[in-house]
Scaffold this motif. Sequence first.
Motif, mmCIF file in Angstrom:
data_model
loop_
_atom_site.group_PDB
_atom_site.id
_atom_site.type_symbol
_atom_site.label_atom_id
_atom_site.label_comp_id
_atom_site.label_asym_id
_atom_site.label_seq_id
_atom_site.Cartn_x
_atom_site.Cartn_y
_atom_site.Cartn_z
ATOM 1 N N VAL A 115 63.895 71.400 81.565
ATOM 2 C CA VAL A 115 63.819 71.554 80.109
ATOM 3 C C VAL A 115 63.180 70.308 79.503
ATOM 4 N N ILE A 116 62.212 70.536 78.643
ATOM 5 C CA ILE A 116 61.552 69.440 77.926
ATOM 6 C C ILE A 116 61.968 69.502 76.465
ATOM 7 N N LYS A 117 62.511 68.407 75.957
ATOM 8 C CA LYS A 117 62.864 68.315 74.533
ATOM 9 C C LYS A 117 61.882 67.363 73.868
ATOM 10 N N CYS A 118 61.127 67.887 72.934
ATOM 11 C CA CYS A 118 60.124 67.074 72.246
ATOM 12 C C CYS A 118 59.967 67.599 70.826
ATOM 13 N N PRO A 119 60.323 66.815 69.800
ATOM 14 C CA PRO A 119 60.173 67.283 68.420
ATOM 15 C C PRO A 119 58.704 67.504 68.067
ATOM 16 N N LEU A 120 58.459 68.348 67.099
ATOM 17 C CA LEU A 120 57.098 68.743 66.735
ATOM 18 C C LEU A 120 56.246 67.548 66.336
ATOM 19 N N TRP A 121 56.819 66.623 65.560
ATOM 20 C CA TRP A 121 56.039 65.466 65.111
ATOM 21 C C TRP A 121 55.617 64.576 66.278
ATOM 22 N N LEU A 122 56.509 64.433 67.270
ATOM 23 C CA LEU A 122 56.171 63.633 68.448
ATOM 24 C C LEU A 122 55.139 64.344 69.298
ATOM 25 N N LEU A 123 55.256 65.686 69.395
ATOM 26 C CA LEU A 123 54.270 66.467 70.137
ATOM 27 C C LEU A 123 52.888 66.310 69.515
ATOM 28 N N ALA A 124 52.835 66.323 68.169
ATOM 29 C CA ALA A 124 51.554 66.153 67.479
ATOM 30 C C ALA A 124 50.950 64.786 67.789
ATOM 31 N N ILE A 125 51.793 63.748 67.797
ATOM 32 C CA ILE A 125 51.304 62.401 68.107
ATOM 33 C C ILE A 125 50.766 62.340 69.532
ATOM 34 N N ILE A 126 51.511 62.949 70.473
ATOM 35 C CA ILE A 126 51.078 62.940 71.868
ATOM 36 C C ILE A 126 49.734 63.654 72.026
ATOM 37 N N ILE A 127 49.581 64.799 71.337
ATOM 38 C CA ILE A 127 48.323 65.547 71.410
ATOM 39 C C ILE A 127 47.166 64.722 70.862
ATOM 40 N N VAL A 128 47.400 64.041 69.729
ATOM 41 C CA VAL A 128 46.360 63.200 69.124
ATOM 42 C C VAL A 128 45.975 62.059 70.068
ATOM 43 N N VAL A 129 46.998 61.431 70.668
ATOM 44 C CA VAL A 129 46.727 60.318 71.585
ATOM 45 C C VAL A 129 45.938 60.798 72.804
ATOM 46 N N ILE A 130 46.359 61.932 73.383
ATOM 47 C CA ILE A 130 45.659 62.466 74.549
ATOM 48 C C ILE A 130 44.231 62.844 74.194
ATOM 49 N N ALA A 131 44.070 63.485 73.022
ATOM 50 C CA ALA A 131 42.720 63.853 72.579
ATOM 51 C C ALA A 131 41.851 62.611 72.408
ATOM 52 N N GLY A 132 42.451 61.537 71.848
ATOM 53 C CA GLY A 132 41.713 60.287 71.669
ATOM 54 C C GLY A 132 41.291 59.682 73.000
ATOM 55 N N ILE A 133 42.196 59.731 73.984
ATOM 56 C CA ILE A 133 41.878 59.183 75.308
ATOM 57 C C ILE A 133 40.768 59.980 75.972
ATOM 58 N N VAL A 134 40.870 61.317 75.886
ATOM 59 C CA VAL A 134 39.835 62.176 76.469
ATOM 60 C C VAL A 134 38.484 61.911 75.807
ATOM 61 N N LEU A 135 38.484 61.804 74.472
ATOM 62 C CA LEU A 135 37.241 61.542 73.746
ATOM 63 C C LEU A 135 36.650 60.201 74.155
ATOM 64 N N TRP A 136 37.528 59.209 74.311
ATOM 65 C CA TRP A 136 37.056 57.871 74.703
ATOM 66 C C TRP A 136 36.441 57.915 76.100
ATOM 67 N N ILE A 137 37.071 58.666 77.023
ATOM 68 C CA ILE A 137 36.550 58.793 78.387
ATOM 69 C C ILE A 137 35.196 59.474 78.388
ATOM 70 N N VAL A 138 35.057 60.546 77.585
ATOM 71 C CA VAL A 138 33.786 61.278 77.509
ATOM 72 C C VAL A 138 32.682 60.382 76.963
ATOM 73 N N VAL A 139 32.979 59.682 75.867
ATOM 74 C CA VAL A 139 31.974 58.779 75.255
ATOM 75 C C VAL A 139 31.605 57.662 76.213
ATOM 76 N N ARG A 140 32.629 57.114 76.878
ATOM 77 C CA ARG A 140 32.397 56.031 77.829
ATOM 78 C C ARG A 140 31.524 56.504 78.990
ATOM 79 N N SER A 141 31.818 57.721 79.488
ATOM 80 C CA SER A 141 31.044 58.268 80.600
ATOM 81 C C SER A 141 29.597 58.498 80.202
ATOM 82 N N ARG A 142 29.385 59.052 79.015
ATOM 83 C CA ARG A 142 28.018 59.289 78.546
ATOM 84 C C ARG A 142 27.259 57.986 78.363
ATOM 85 N N SER A 143 27.962 56.981 77.865
ATOM 86 C CA SER A 143 27.318 55.680 77.655
ATOM 87 C C SER A 143 26.878 55.085 78.987
#
Length: 312
Positions: free
Chosen positions: A274-302
């Motif tokens: 069972v995973i307990k994660c409030p909605l606001w924390l889930l949103a933060i985690i999604i934003v952080v993961i999206a930011g990391i993925v975007l940074w990796i993509v930009v870094r790779s292209r560069s």
Amino acid sequence: MKKTRKTLVKTIAGAMLSLILCLLGTVGVFADGKFTVSPMNQKIVLTPGETYEGSFKVSNPASSENDFYYKTTVTPFYVSDDYNPIYENNGDYNKIVDWIKITNPEGKIVPNEVIEIYFSINVPKDAPAGGQYAAITVTSDNNAEAVKNAINIDKKYSIAHLLYTEVAGTTRRQGEIFNANVPSFILDGNISGVSSVKNTGNVHGTAKYTLQVYPLFSSEEVYTNEEDPMEKTVLPDRTLTNSLEWEETPLFGFFNVKYTVEFEGVTTEVSKLVIKCPLWLLAIIIVVIAGIVLWIVVRSRSRKKAAKNAEN
């Protein structure tokens, strides 16, 4: 290296969980100052052709400033299909209403006094085997004679003492457990187990519920009610849907959960991560993961662009 990282993660997770549990407190309740009945119910085995003598206590709390005048009545007791109490049914499971006699059906109790209400159940010789259910209701009496001292002048206050009785003989004790479930992902609320129990016999039975919770990286329970399982009485021909929850579930965590239901020799177990994660924390985690993925993509292209320019 992997073992060191695993140990570090386990230590951090355990420390966070311990801190959260320490910060959580308990909530107290306050007495309402009205009269009380003890116990609230009784389970009794009756023998056809014999008379059962019983009693229960009624108390006027010390916090009261007035005498309490009471009257008692005997009514049928059962539950509806959705398990709400019914005090008007008069079916095969309520024949006991005609067998009950109250010895002291009305009277007065002064503050800080406890009295016993005595009753007898005269069981007919041909009484059918199985469950019989009734309520002995104690009601504050606000008639003209009592009004000068009564606790409740403007309205009556009642408490039902429930009788779960079983007439000895050929009884059927059987049941089913279904829809047992533990949610795997929780955004809001507590870790819980939910199930439905159906009594297919002709006498009441007791369903027992236990919940065990372990942190993902530990074998030590953070919650269990094994020593004091939740118990619910299930009446014949009725289905009870019940929930058992860990009221001090932290805001975030990964847990191994085991939920067990027992009824009339049938046992159902549900084990889940069972995973307990409030909605606001889930949103933060999604934003952080999206930011990391975007940074990796930009870094790779560069890097690819830089490598291509170097070749030219």
